[in-house]
Design an enzyme around this catalytic site. Structure first.
Site, PDB file in Angstrom:
ATOM      1  N   TYR A  95      30.262  70.370  27.721  1.00 54.72           N
ATOM      2  CA  TYR A  95      30.802  70.413  26.353  1.00 54.72           C
ATOM      3  C   TYR A  95      32.372  71.187  26.302  1.00 54.72           C
ATOM      4  O   TYR A  95      32.709  71.237  25.501  1.00 54.72           O
ATOM      5  CB  TYR A  95      30.086  70.916  25.215  1.00 54.72           C
ATOM      6  CG  TYR A  95      28.454  70.715  25.160  1.00 54.72           C
ATOM      7  CD1 TYR A  95      28.350  69.391  25.834  1.00 54.72           C
ATOM      8  CD2 TYR A  95      27.689  71.250  24.615  1.00 54.72           C
ATOM      9  CE1 TYR A  95      26.943  68.808  25.712  1.00 54.72           C
ATOM     10  CE2 TYR A  95      26.333  70.659  24.552  1.00 54.72           C
ATOM     11  CZ  TYR A  95      25.828  69.647  24.978  1.00 54.72           C
ATOM     12  OH  TYR A  95      24.670  69.085  24.862  1.00 54.72           O
TER      13      TYR A  95
ATOM     14  N   HIS B 279      21.172  68.891  32.916  1.00 56.28           N
ATOM     15  CA  HIS B 279      21.452  68.046  31.710  1.00 56.28           C
ATOM     16  C   HIS B 279      20.860  66.693  31.858  1.00 56.28           C
ATOM     17  O   HIS B 279      20.304  65.933  30.823  1.00 56.28           O
ATOM     18  CB  HIS B 279      22.978  68.123  31.798  1.00 56.28           C
ATOM     19  CG  HIS B 279      23.605  67.842  30.387  1.00 56.28           C
ATOM     20  ND1 HIS B 279      24.709  68.461  30.077  1.00 56.28           N
ATOM     21  CD2 HIS B 279      23.056  66.950  29.239  1.00 56.28           C
ATOM     22  CE1 HIS B 279      24.868  67.989  28.734  1.00 56.28           C
ATOM     23  NE2 HIS B 279      24.077  67.227  28.378  1.00 56.28           N
TER      24      HIS B 279
HETATM   25  N1  LIG Z   1      21.063  67.114  26.118  1.00 57.85           N
HETATM   26  C1  LIG Z   1      21.815  66.091  25.956  1.00 57.85           C
HETATM   27  O1  LIG Z   1      22.251  65.092  26.698  1.00 57.85           O
HETATM   28  C2  LIG Z   1      22.634  66.178  24.454  1.00 57.85           C
HETATM   29  C3  LIG Z   1      23.362  64.906  23.992  1.00 57.85           C
HETATM   30  C4  LIG Z   1      24.010  64.935  22.769  1.00 57.85           C
HETATM   31  C5  LIG Z   1      23.875  66.350  22.018  1.00 57.85           C
HETATM   32  N2  LIG Z   1      23.125  67.415  22.497  1.00 57.85           N
HETATM   33  C6  LIG Z   1      22.761  68.721  21.765  1.00 57.85           C
HETATM   34  O2  LIG Z   1      22.733  68.505  20.375  1.00 57.85           O
HETATM   35  C7  LIG Z   1      23.188  68.775  19.619  1.00 57.85           C
HETATM   36  C8  LIG Z   1      23.385  68.230  18.206  1.00 57.85           C
HETATM   37  O3  LIG Z   1      23.830  66.767  18.214  1.00 57.85           O
HETATM   38  P1  LIG Z   1      25.357  66.053  18.000  1.00 57.85           P
HETATM   39  O4  LIG Z   1      25.943  67.213  18.256  1.00 57.85           O
HETATM   40  O5  LIG Z   1      25.522  64.991  18.840  1.00 57.85           O
HETATM   41  O6  LIG Z   1      25.221  65.690  16.389  1.00 57.85           O
HETATM   42  P2  LIG Z   1      24.356  65.997  15.183  1.00 57.85           P
HETATM   43  O7  LIG Z   1      23.876  67.108  14.966  1.00 57.85           O
HETATM   44  O8  LIG Z   1      23.142  64.732  15.181  1.00 57.85           O
HETATM   45  O9  LIG Z   1      25.250  65.546  13.788  1.00 57.85           O
HETATM   46  C9  LIG Z   1      26.455  66.203  13.849  1.00 57.85           C
HETATM   47  C10 LIG Z   1      26.956  65.880  12.667  1.00 57.85           C
HETATM   48  O10 LIG Z   1      26.297  65.797  11.268  1.00 57.85           O
HETATM   49  C11 LIG Z   1      27.064  66.768  10.308  1.00 57.85           C
HETATM   50  N3  LIG Z   1      26.223  67.708   9.525  1.00 57.85           N
HETATM   51  C12 LIG Z   1      25.318  68.656  10.034  1.00 57.85           C
HETATM   52  N4  LIG Z   1      24.673  69.042   9.303  1.00 57.85           N
HETATM   53  C13 LIG Z   1      24.778  68.206   8.046  1.00 57.85           C
HETATM   54  C14 LIG Z   1      24.070  68.655   6.553  1.00 57.85           C
HETATM   55  N5  LIG Z   1      23.311  69.525   6.293  1.00 57.85           N
HETATM   56  N6  LIG Z   1      24.904  67.748   5.949  1.00 57.85           N
HETATM   57  C15 LIG Z   1      25.530  66.568   6.204  1.00 57.85           C
HETATM   58  N7  LIG Z   1      26.080  66.384   7.410  1.00 57.85           N
HETATM   59  C16 LIG Z   1      25.677  67.356   8.244  1.00 57.85           C
HETATM   60  C17 LIG Z   1      28.070  67.675  11.048  1.00 57.85           C
HETATM   61  O11 LIG Z   1      29.428  67.770  10.263  1.00 57.85           O
HETATM   62  P3  LIG Z   1      29.543  69.187   9.704  1.00 57.85           P
HETATM   63  O12 LIG Z   1      30.389  69.795  10.893  1.00 57.85           O
HETATM   64  O13 LIG Z   1      30.699  68.864   8.756  1.00 57.85           O
HETATM   65  O14 LIG Z   1      28.621  69.802   9.135  1.00 57.85           O
HETATM   66  C18 LIG Z   1      28.547  66.675  12.256  1.00 57.85           C
HETATM   67  O15 LIG Z   1      29.594  65.699  11.781  1.00 57.85           O
HETATM   68  C19 LIG Z   1      24.795  68.919  20.288  1.00 57.85           C
HETATM   69  O16 LIG Z   1      25.790  69.484  19.608  1.00 57.85           O
HETATM   70  C20 LIG Z   1      24.254  69.382  21.686  1.00 57.85           C
HETATM   71  O17 LIG Z   1      24.286  70.778  21.497  1.00 57.85           O
HETATM   72  C21 LIG Z   1      22.559  67.326  23.637  1.00 57.85           C
END
Ligand SMILES: NC(=O)c1ccc[n+]([C@@H]2O[C@H](COP(=O)([O-])OP(=O)(O)OC[C@H]3O[C@@H](n4cnc5c(N)ncnc54)[C@H](OP(=O)(O)O)[C@@H]3O)[C@@H](O)[C@H]2O)c1
Length: 283
Positions: free
Chosen positions: A52, A110
């Protein structure tokens, strides 16, 4: 935000049921969002990864918060380029230097990269890094059942958690259940489908949200919590961060859960088509 549900892990430690995802939370604004999450909104589990490119921001946030280091759970992940044993040990050390801490509370492989075939070697490095005191809890990410069983058979050590893709369009329920059967706590990544799918706009989710007087995001977090899945929503907004933790004053009915489960689109539902047997990241 007190009273966040906790899960026991198979190594005798525990974890909050909800943490903060941090993809794209980087630079000064990223530091600000992470500090707010910890300091004002009660987050204690922070999920990052070398991939990241924000371990620096996570470290800066840790130094700026007044919350003691011992109350935080810092989780990072081993990149695909470092599955060789020696490289893995050095990568863990480099990652610690970048963040500016001397141990990880939790550290995951990962991706399994089965075509490379070195994830057991990488797992052995995590097992040893735990013995050396570099990591407290070890786990994996994106591991399918066959990969988990191979790790367990060949090392006798079961991962504490497995962080996998899970949102209503790709609920990954079979793998969730397999994790639980093996004594592994499943973690849900991209619970809101990132900025890629429209799950937060989905009519079914909206209907359930309206019925409970909650937001669609809260319904999805609660769906995970009720399924005993650790969930790590990412938000840069203080309001959303608070909302995503505020899920302990209502309960989804069995019918609600069935309706959410019925939104699954199978393989087509993956946000970026990253099948763990195919997807390779060599950063
Ligand atoms: N292990 C892996 O391979 C892997 C892969 C992908 C992700 N991850 C982990 O999972 C975490 C989460 O997944 P992600 O970052 O892909 O995205 P996500 O959590 O699915 O979505 C984030 C989006 O949702 C919005 N959001 C958050 N809370 C909200 C709410 N209460 N109401 C409306 N919108 C909301 C955020 O906007 P705002 O910022 O405006 O709130 C952002 O645009 C990652 O950050 C990472 O740490 C791990």
């Amino acid at each position: 935000m007190g009273n966040i549900k906790r899960y026991a892990l198979n190594d005798g430690t525990g974890t909050p049921a909800i943490g903060l995802g941090t993809i794209s939370l980087k630079g000064a604004r990223g530091v600000g969002s992470i500090v707010t999450a910890i300091e004002e909104n009660g987050y204690r589990l922070i999920d990052t990864s070398t991939n990241y490119n924000n371990e620096g921001a996570v470290g800066e946030a840790i130094r700026r918060t007044t919350v003691p280091r011992g109350e935080l759970i810092i989780n990072s992940k081993l990149p695909g380029a470092a599955h060789d044993y020696d490289q893995a040990i050095r990568m863990i050390q480099e990652s610690l230097y970048r963040i500016g801490i001397d141990y990880f509370d939790k550290y995951l492989i990962h991706w399994p990269l089965p075509k490379q075939g070195k994830y057991v070697e990488a797992w052995q490095a995590l097992i040893d890094a735990r013995k050396f005191g570099l990591i407290k809890t070890i786990g994996v990410s994106n591991f399918l059942t066959e990969h988990l069983e191979k790790l367990i058979d060949e090392t006798g050590v079961t991962p504490a958690t497995n962080q996998i893709e899970r949102h209503p369009y790709f609920n990954n329920n079979e793998l969730v259940e397999d994790n639980k059967r093996l004594g592994i706590v499943p973690e849900a990544w991209s619970p809101f489908g990132r900025e890629i799918n429209d799950v937060l706009e989905n009519e079914t989710i909206r209907g359930i949200a309206e019925k409970h007087g909650k937001s669609p995001a809260q319904i999805i977090v609660r769906w995970n919590v009720q399924n005993d899945v650790l969930v790590i929503p990412r938000s840069s907004s203080s309001v959303h961060q608070r909302e995503n933790l505020d899920v302990f004053d209502f309960e989804l009915t069995d019918e609600d859960v069935k309706e959410i489960d019925s939104l699954d689109k199978g393989e087509e539902g993956r946000v970026e088509g990253q099948h763990p047997n195919e997807y390779e990241e060599f950063v």
